[in-house]
Design a protein around this motif. Structure first.
Motif, PDB file in Angstrom:
ATOM      1  N   ASP A 112       0.846  -1.190   0.000  1.00 43.63           N
ATOM      2  CA  ASP A 112       0.000   0.000   0.000  1.00 43.63           C
ATOM      3  C   ASP A 112       0.882   1.240   0.000  1.00 43.63           C
ATOM      4  N   ALA A 113       0.648   2.143  -0.947  1.00 42.15           N
ATOM      5  CA  ALA A 113       1.320   3.446  -0.992  1.00 42.15           C
ATOM      6  C   ALA A 113       0.267   4.506  -0.698  1.00 42.15           C
ATOM      7  N   GLU A 114       0.503   5.343   0.326  1.00 47.44           N
ATOM      8  CA  GLU A 114      -0.557   6.231   0.823  1.00 47.44           C
ATOM      9  C   GLU A 114      -0.051   7.651   1.021  1.00 47.44           C
ATOM     10  N   LEU A 115      -0.861   8.612   0.608  1.00 48.71           N
ATOM     11  CA  LEU A 115      -0.652  10.028   0.863  1.00 48.71           C
ATOM     12  C   LEU A 115      -1.870  10.560   1.615  1.00 48.71           C
ATOM     13  N   ARG A 116      -1.629  11.433   2.590  1.00 44.62           N
ATOM     14  CA  ARG A 116      -2.723  12.082   3.316  1.00 44.62           C
ATOM     15  C   ARG A 116      -2.727  13.577   3.019  1.00 44.62           C
ATOM     16  N   PRO A 117      -3.921  14.180   2.881  1.00 43.25           N
ATOM     17  CA  PRO A 117      -3.976  15.620   2.571  1.00 43.25           C
ATOM     18  C   PRO A 117      -3.250  16.474   3.603  1.00 43.25           C
ATOM     19  N   THR A 118      -3.154  16.008   4.853  1.00 48.09           N
ATOM     20  CA  THR A 118      -2.481  16.791   5.886  1.00 48.09           C
ATOM     21  C   THR A 118      -0.970  16.616   5.879  1.00 48.09           C
ATOM     22  N   ALA A 119      -0.458  15.691   5.054  1.00 43.15           N
ATOM     23  CA  ALA A 119       0.993  15.437   5.022  1.00 43.15           C
ATOM     24  C   ALA A 119       1.381  15.027   3.606  1.00 43.15           C
ATOM     25  N   LEU A 120       1.276  15.974   2.681  1.00 44.78           N
ATOM     26  CA  LEU A 120       1.567  15.677   1.286  1.00 44.78           C
ATOM     27  C   LEU A 120       3.064  15.529   1.008  1.00 44.78           C
ATOM     28  N   ASP A 121       3.906  15.838   1.995  1.00 43.81           N
ATOM     29  CA  ASP A 121       5.343  15.701   1.811  1.00 43.81           C
ATOM     30  C   ASP A 121       5.865  14.366   2.337  1.00 43.81           C
TER      31      ASP A 121
END
Length: 355
Positions: A112-121
Protein backbone atom coordinates in the motif's frame (compact mmCIF):
# COMPACT_ATOMS: atom_id res chain seq x y z
CA UNK A 1 -92.38 61.89 14.38
CA UNK A 2 -91.46 58.59 13.03
CA UNK A 3 -89.76 55.99 15.21
CA UNK A 4 -86.05 55.44 14.66
CA UNK A 5 -85.08 52.52 12.47
CA UNK A 6 -83.94 49.54 14.38
CA UNK A 7 -80.15 49.13 14.49
CA UNK A 8 -78.72 46.49 12.27
CA UNK A 9 -77.55 43.49 14.17
CA UNK A 10 -73.83 43.47 14.80
CA UNK A 11 -71.86 40.81 13.10
CA UNK A 12 -69.37 39.04 15.29
CA UNK A 13 -65.85 40.11 14.65
CA UNK A 14 -64.00 37.55 12.59
CA UNK A 15 -61.67 35.41 14.64
CA UNK A 16 -58.04 36.39 14.29
CA UNK A 17 -56.19 34.18 11.77
CA UNK A 18 -53.61 31.80 13.30
CA UNK A 19 -49.96 32.68 12.63
CA UNK A 20 -48.62 31.25 9.43
CA UNK A 21 -46.12 28.39 9.85
CA UNK A 22 -45.21 28.08 6.20
CA UNK A 23 -42.53 30.78 6.18
CA UNK A 24 -40.28 29.21 8.85
CA UNK A 25 -40.77 25.85 7.17
CA UNK A 26 -39.75 27.31 3.84
CA UNK A 27 -36.72 28.99 5.42
CA UNK A 28 -35.71 25.72 7.14
CA UNK A 29 -36.11 23.84 3.89
CA UNK A 30 -33.98 26.33 1.99
CA UNK A 31 -31.31 26.19 4.67
CA UNK A 32 -31.27 22.39 4.60
CA UNK A 33 -31.13 22.38 0.81
CA UNK A 34 -28.27 24.88 0.89
CA UNK A 35 -26.40 22.78 3.42
CA UNK A 36 -26.85 19.66 1.29
CA UNK A 37 -25.62 21.51 -1.79
CA UNK A 38 -22.62 22.88 0.14
CA UNK A 39 -21.71 19.42 1.43
CA UNK A 40 -22.12 17.99 -2.07
CA UNK A 41 -19.88 20.73 -3.45
CA UNK A 42 -17.24 20.12 -0.77
CA UNK A 43 -17.49 16.36 -1.23
CA UNK A 44 -17.18 16.72 -4.99
CA UNK A 45 -14.15 18.98 -4.61
CA UNK A 46 -12.58 16.57 -2.12
CA UNK A 47 -13.21 13.64 -4.48
CA UNK A 48 -11.70 15.60 -7.35
CA UNK A 49 -8.61 16.32 -5.21
CA UNK A 50 -8.45 12.63 -4.20
CA UNK A 51 -8.61 11.55 -7.85
CA UNK A 52 -5.95 14.13 -8.80
CA UNK A 53 -3.61 12.93 -6.05
CA UNK A 54 -4.01 9.31 -7.10
CA UNK A 55 -3.41 10.23 -10.72
CA UNK A 56 -0.18 11.98 -9.77
CA UNK A 57 0.82 9.01 -7.61
CA UNK A 58 0.28 6.58 -10.49
CA UNK A 59 2.21 8.85 -12.84
CA UNK A 60 5.07 9.24 -10.36
CA UNK A 61 5.17 5.48 -9.71
CA UNK A 62 5.42 4.73 -13.43
CA UNK A 63 8.16 7.33 -13.94
CA UNK A 64 10.13 6.01 -10.96
CA UNK A 65 9.76 2.38 -12.11
CA UNK A 66 10.82 3.27 -15.68
CA UNK A 67 13.94 5.04 -14.39
CA UNK A 68 14.87 2.07 -12.18
CA UNK A 69 14.30 -0.44 -15.00
CA UNK A 70 16.66 1.59 -17.19
CA UNK A 71 19.30 1.10 -14.45
CA UNK A 72 18.85 -2.67 -14.48
CA UNK A 73 16.21 -3.06 -11.76
CA UNK A 74 13.31 -5.50 -12.00
CA UNK A 75 9.97 -4.13 -10.77
CA UNK A 76 6.71 -6.05 -11.06
CA UNK A 77 3.22 -5.71 -9.56
CA UNK A 78 -0.44 -6.09 -10.46
CA UNK A 79 -2.49 -3.17 -11.76
CA UNK A 80 -2.81 -0.44 -9.06
CA UNK A 81 -6.11 -0.41 -7.15
CA UNK A 82 -7.32 2.94 -5.81
CA UNK A 83 -8.68 3.36 -2.29
CA UNK A 84 -8.54 5.33 0.96
CA UNK A 85 -11.20 7.97 0.23
CA UNK A 86 -12.02 10.29 2.00
CA UNK A 87 -9.13 10.33 4.48
CA UNK A 88 -6.20 9.31 2.25
CA UNK A 89 -5.13 8.61 -1.32
CA UNK A 90 -4.00 4.99 -1.46
CA UNK A 91 -2.69 2.75 -4.21
CA UNK A 92 -2.58 -1.00 -3.54
CA UNK A 93 -0.05 -2.95 -5.59
CA UNK A 94 -0.63 -6.70 -5.32
CA UNK A 95 2.15 -9.22 -6.04
CA UNK A 96 4.84 -6.58 -5.38
CA UNK A 97 8.41 -7.49 -6.31
CA UNK A 98 11.56 -5.39 -6.72
CA UNK A 99 15.06 -6.67 -7.46
CA UNK A 100 18.23 -4.60 -7.78
CA UNK A 101 21.19 -5.26 -10.07
CA UNK A 102 23.33 -6.15 -7.01
CA UNK A 103 21.25 -9.29 -6.38
CA UNK A 104 19.07 -7.91 -3.56
CA UNK A 105 15.33 -8.51 -3.98
CA UNK A 106 12.19 -7.94 -1.93
CA UNK A 107 8.70 -9.22 -2.52
CA UNK A 108 5.38 -8.91 -0.67
CA UNK A 109 1.86 -10.15 -1.12
CA UNK A 110 0.75 -6.52 -1.51
CA UNK A 111 2.12 -3.02 -1.00
CA UNK A 112 0.00 0.00 0.00
CA UNK A 113 1.32 3.45 -0.99
CA UNK A 114 -0.56 6.23 0.82
CA UNK A 115 -0.65 10.03 0.86
CA UNK A 116 -2.72 12.08 3.32
CA UNK A 117 -3.98 15.62 2.57
CA UNK A 118 -2.48 16.79 5.89
CA UNK A 119 0.99 15.44 5.02
CA UNK A 120 1.57 15.68 1.29
CA UNK A 121 5.34 15.70 1.81
CA UNK A 122 5.38 12.13 3.22
CA UNK A 123 4.61 8.95 1.31
CA UNK A 124 3.78 5.98 3.57
CA UNK A 125 4.44 2.44 2.33
CA UNK A 126 2.83 -0.52 4.11
CA UNK A 127 3.62 -4.06 2.92
CA UNK A 128 1.03 -6.69 3.72
CA UNK A 129 1.03 -10.46 3.95
CA UNK A 130 4.01 -12.84 3.72
CA UNK A 131 7.22 -11.24 2.47
CA UNK A 132 10.72 -12.34 1.52
CA UNK A 133 14.19 -10.85 1.12
CA UNK A 134 16.70 -12.40 -1.26
CA UNK A 135 20.44 -11.78 -1.37
CA UNK A 136 22.13 -13.81 -4.08
CA UNK A 137 21.07 -17.42 -3.63
CA UNK A 138 19.80 -16.88 -0.06
CA UNK A 139 16.09 -16.19 0.52
CA UNK A 140 14.79 -15.03 3.91
CA UNK A 141 10.99 -15.20 4.39
CA UNK A 142 9.47 -12.93 7.03
CA UNK A 143 6.20 -11.60 8.38
CA UNK A 144 5.27 -8.58 10.52
CA UNK A 145 2.25 -7.56 12.57
CA UNK A 146 2.87 -3.97 11.51
CA UNK A 147 5.52 -2.57 9.18
CA UNK A 148 5.65 0.79 7.45
CA UNK A 149 8.21 2.98 5.71
CA UNK A 150 7.85 6.75 5.33
CA UNK A 151 9.56 8.56 2.46
CA UNK A 152 10.25 12.30 2.61
CA UNK A 153 9.07 13.86 -0.65
CA UNK A 154 10.31 17.00 -2.37
CA UNK A 155 9.09 18.76 -5.48
CA UNK A 156 12.65 19.24 -6.76
CA UNK A 157 14.58 16.09 -5.81
CA UNK A 158 13.82 12.36 -5.52
CA UNK A 159 13.33 10.89 -2.03
CA UNK A 160 16.67 10.89 -0.18
CA UNK A 161 15.46 9.83 3.26
CA UNK A 162 13.22 7.03 4.53
CA UNK A 163 12.21 5.93 8.01
CA UNK A 164 11.10 2.44 9.03
CA UNK A 165 8.88 1.30 11.90
CA UNK A 166 7.80 -2.24 12.68
CA UNK A 167 6.66 -4.61 15.39
CA UNK A 168 6.06 -8.33 15.69
CA UNK A 169 8.59 -9.35 13.04
CA UNK A 170 9.54 -12.97 12.39
CA UNK A 171 12.40 -13.74 10.02
CA UNK A 172 13.13 -17.19 8.63
CA UNK A 173 11.10 -20.39 8.43
CA UNK A 174 8.41 -20.89 11.06
CA UNK A 175 10.23 -23.74 12.82
CA UNK A 176 13.43 -21.68 13.25
CA UNK A 177 12.49 -18.01 13.05
CA UNK A 178 14.20 -15.00 14.56
CA UNK A 179 11.68 -12.77 16.36
CA UNK A 180 11.90 -8.99 16.87
CA UNK A 181 9.44 -7.18 19.13
CA UNK A 182 10.13 -3.68 17.78
CA UNK A 183 12.21 -2.19 14.99
CA UNK A 184 12.91 1.39 13.95
CA UNK A 185 15.43 2.89 11.59
CA UNK A 186 16.30 5.49 9.00
CA UNK A 187 18.03 5.27 5.63
CA UNK A 188 19.53 8.47 4.19
CA UNK A 189 21.22 9.19 0.86
CA UNK A 190 22.97 12.53 1.39
CA UNK A 191 24.82 12.11 -1.92
CA UNK A 192 25.22 9.36 -4.58
CA UNK A 193 28.46 8.10 -2.99
CA UNK A 194 27.18 7.77 0.59
CA UNK A 195 24.44 5.73 2.24
CA UNK A 196 23.76 6.17 5.97
CA UNK A 197 21.75 3.70 8.04
CA UNK A 198 20.57 3.81 11.65
CA UNK A 199 18.70 0.90 13.18
CA UNK A 200 17.32 0.05 16.63
CA UNK A 201 15.97 -3.35 17.69
CA UNK A 202 14.19 -4.34 20.90
CA UNK A 203 13.38 -7.82 22.16
CA UNK A 204 15.34 -9.98 19.71
CA UNK A 205 14.82 -13.72 20.28
CA UNK A 206 17.27 -15.99 18.45
CA UNK A 207 16.13 -19.36 17.07
CA UNK A 208 18.89 -21.22 18.94
CA UNK A 209 20.54 -21.37 22.33
CA UNK A 210 23.74 -19.32 22.78
CA UNK A 211 26.27 -18.89 25.60
CA UNK A 212 24.31 -15.82 26.77
CA UNK A 213 20.83 -17.19 26.16
CA UNK A 214 18.46 -16.70 23.22
CA UNK A 215 17.13 -13.20 24.03
CA UNK A 216 18.91 -9.93 23.21
CA UNK A 217 17.32 -7.03 25.06
CA UNK A 218 18.32 -4.31 22.59
CA UNK A 219 20.72 -3.55 19.75
CA UNK A 220 21.48 -0.40 17.77
CA UNK A 221 23.45 0.28 14.60
CA UNK A 222 24.84 3.49 13.08
CA UNK A 223 26.68 2.79 9.82
CA UNK A 224 27.72 4.54 6.61
CA UNK A 225 28.51 2.90 3.27
CA UNK A 226 31.04 5.03 1.40
CA UNK A 227 31.23 4.67 -2.36
CA UNK A 228 28.43 3.86 -4.79
CA UNK A 229 28.46 0.21 -5.91
CA UNK A 230 28.66 -0.02 -9.72
CA UNK A 231 25.44 -1.02 -11.46
CA UNK A 232 26.93 -3.15 -14.27
CA UNK A 233 29.05 -6.29 -14.43
CA UNK A 234 29.01 -9.52 -12.46
CA UNK A 235 28.73 -9.32 -8.64
CA UNK A 236 32.47 -10.04 -8.33
CA UNK A 237 33.36 -7.35 -10.88
CA UNK A 238 31.16 -4.78 -9.16
CA UNK A 239 32.62 -5.64 -5.75
CA UNK A 240 36.18 -5.34 -7.09
CA UNK A 241 35.51 -1.95 -8.69
CA UNK A 242 33.85 -0.68 -5.50
CA UNK A 243 36.88 -1.84 -3.47
CA UNK A 244 39.38 -0.30 -5.90
CA UNK A 245 37.51 3.03 -5.75
CA UNK A 246 38.00 3.18 -1.98
CA UNK A 247 34.65 1.73 -0.95
CA UNK A 248 34.29 1.00 2.75
CA UNK A 249 31.70 0.33 5.44
CA UNK A 250 32.12 2.64 8.42
CA UNK A 251 30.56 1.25 11.58
CA UNK A 252 30.19 4.42 13.63
CA UNK A 253 28.38 2.77 16.50
CA UNK A 254 27.09 -0.66 17.45
CA UNK A 255 25.55 -1.30 20.87
CA UNK A 256 24.25 -4.50 22.42
CA UNK A 257 22.55 -5.39 25.69
CA UNK A 258 22.50 -9.17 26.08
CA UNK A 259 21.90 -10.84 29.44
CA UNK A 260 24.37 -9.18 31.87
CA UNK A 261 26.59 -7.99 29.01
CA UNK A 262 26.61 -4.44 27.59
CA UNK A 263 28.83 -3.92 24.56
CA UNK A 264 29.61 -1.17 22.05
CA UNK A 265 31.90 -1.14 19.04
CA UNK A 266 33.20 1.08 16.25
CA UNK A 267 35.11 -0.19 13.21
CA UNK A 268 35.80 0.23 9.50
CA UNK A 269 35.50 -2.62 7.01
CA UNK A 270 36.49 -3.05 3.37
CA UNK A 271 37.12 -5.87 0.90
CA UNK A 272 40.52 -7.54 0.74
CA UNK A 273 42.38 -8.89 -2.34
CA UNK A 274 40.20 -12.04 -2.22
CA UNK A 275 37.00 -9.93 -2.01
CA UNK A 276 36.43 -11.09 1.58
CA UNK A 277 35.74 -8.52 4.34
CA UNK A 278 38.63 -7.18 6.40
CA UNK A 279 38.56 -4.53 9.10
CA UNK A 280 39.62 -3.27 12.48
CA UNK A 281 38.10 -1.29 15.32
CA UNK A 282 37.50 -1.06 19.04
CA UNK A 283 35.23 -3.09 21.31
CA UNK A 284 34.03 -1.92 24.73
CA UNK A 285 32.58 -4.42 27.18
CA UNK A 286 30.89 -4.20 30.56
CA UNK A 287 31.07 -7.37 32.69
CA UNK A 288 33.70 -9.02 30.47
CA UNK A 289 34.46 -11.86 32.96
CA UNK A 290 30.84 -13.05 32.63
CA UNK A 291 31.21 -13.16 28.85
CA UNK A 292 34.50 -15.05 29.09
CA UNK A 293 33.00 -17.74 31.30
CA UNK A 294 30.02 -18.13 28.97
CA UNK A 295 32.36 -18.59 25.97
CA UNK A 296 34.46 -21.13 27.88
CA UNK A 297 31.39 -23.17 28.85
CA UNK A 298 30.22 -23.15 25.24
CA UNK A 299 33.62 -24.38 24.03
CA UNK A 300 34.28 -21.24 21.96
CA UNK A 301 37.36 -20.32 24.06
CA UNK A 302 39.80 -23.06 25.13
CA UNK A 303 40.56 -23.54 28.82
CA UNK A 304 44.24 -22.71 28.30
CA UNK A 305 43.43 -19.37 26.66
CA UNK A 306 40.79 -18.69 29.31
CA UNK A 307 43.31 -19.03 32.13
CA UNK A 308 45.51 -16.35 30.62
CA UNK A 309 42.50 -14.12 29.98
CA UNK A 310 41.30 -14.44 33.58
CA UNK A 311 44.72 -13.28 34.79
CA UNK A 312 44.95 -10.17 32.59
CA UNK A 313 41.30 -9.05 32.56
CA UNK A 314 41.49 -7.26 35.94
CA UNK A 315 44.54 -5.34 34.68
CA UNK A 316 42.77 -4.20 31.50
CA UNK A 317 39.44 -3.14 32.99
CA UNK A 318 38.57 0.38 34.06
CA UNK A 319 36.06 1.46 36.72
CA UNK A 320 32.73 2.69 35.41
CA UNK A 321 32.31 6.39 36.39
CA UNK A 322 28.57 5.74 36.84
CA UNK A 323 29.11 2.94 39.32
CA UNK A 324 28.29 0.08 36.96
CA UNK A 325 30.32 -2.99 36.03
CA UNK A 326 34.00 -2.38 35.13
CA UNK A 327 34.64 -1.44 31.49
CA UNK A 328 37.00 -3.23 29.12
CA UNK A 329 38.27 -1.64 25.89
CA UNK A 330 40.10 -3.91 23.45
CA UNK A 331 41.01 -3.91 19.74
CA UNK A 332 38.96 -6.10 17.43
CA UNK A 333 39.91 -7.21 13.90
CA UNK A 334 38.59 -9.27 11.01
CA UNK A 335 41.17 -10.89 8.71
CA UNK A 336 41.21 -14.12 6.75
CA UNK A 337 37.56 -14.56 7.83
CA UNK A 338 38.72 -14.80 11.47
CA UNK A 339 37.40 -12.51 14.22
CA UNK A 340 39.98 -11.62 16.85
CA UNK A 341 39.47 -9.65 20.07
CA UNK A 342 42.66 -8.55 21.86
CA UNK A 343 44.50 -11.12 19.68
CA UNK A 344 42.20 -13.87 20.93
CA UNK A 345 40.58 -15.73 18.03
CA UNK A 346 36.83 -16.06 18.52
CA UNK A 347 36.10 -18.02 15.35
CA UNK A 348 35.65 -17.81 11.60
CA UNK A 349 32.81 -16.34 9.62
CA UNK A 350 31.38 -17.82 6.41
CA UNK A 351 32.95 -16.55 3.19
CA UNK A 352 31.05 -14.44 0.66
CA UNK A 353 30.40 -16.24 -2.62
CA UNK A 354 30.32 -13.69 -5.42
CA UNK A 355 28.30 -15.25 -8.23
Amino acid sequence: MSAPAPAAPRRPAPASAPPRASRPRRRGGRLLLGLVLLLALLGGGHYALWSFMLGRMEQGLEQWASARRAQGWEIAHAAPVRGGWPFAARLTLADWRIAGPQGLAWQAEALDAELRPTALDRLVLRPRGPQALRLGATTLPFTAKDLQATLALSADTPPDRASLEGRGLRLGPAEASLAIDRLSGELALPDPAETALTLALEGVVLPMQTPLGPRIESATLDATLNGAPPATGTPAERAARWRDAGGALELRGLTLRWAEIAASAAATFALGPDLQPVGAGTLRLANAPRLLEALVQAGVVAQRSAGMARAILPLMQRPDPNGGAPQLEVPVSLENRTISVARLNLGRIPGIEWK
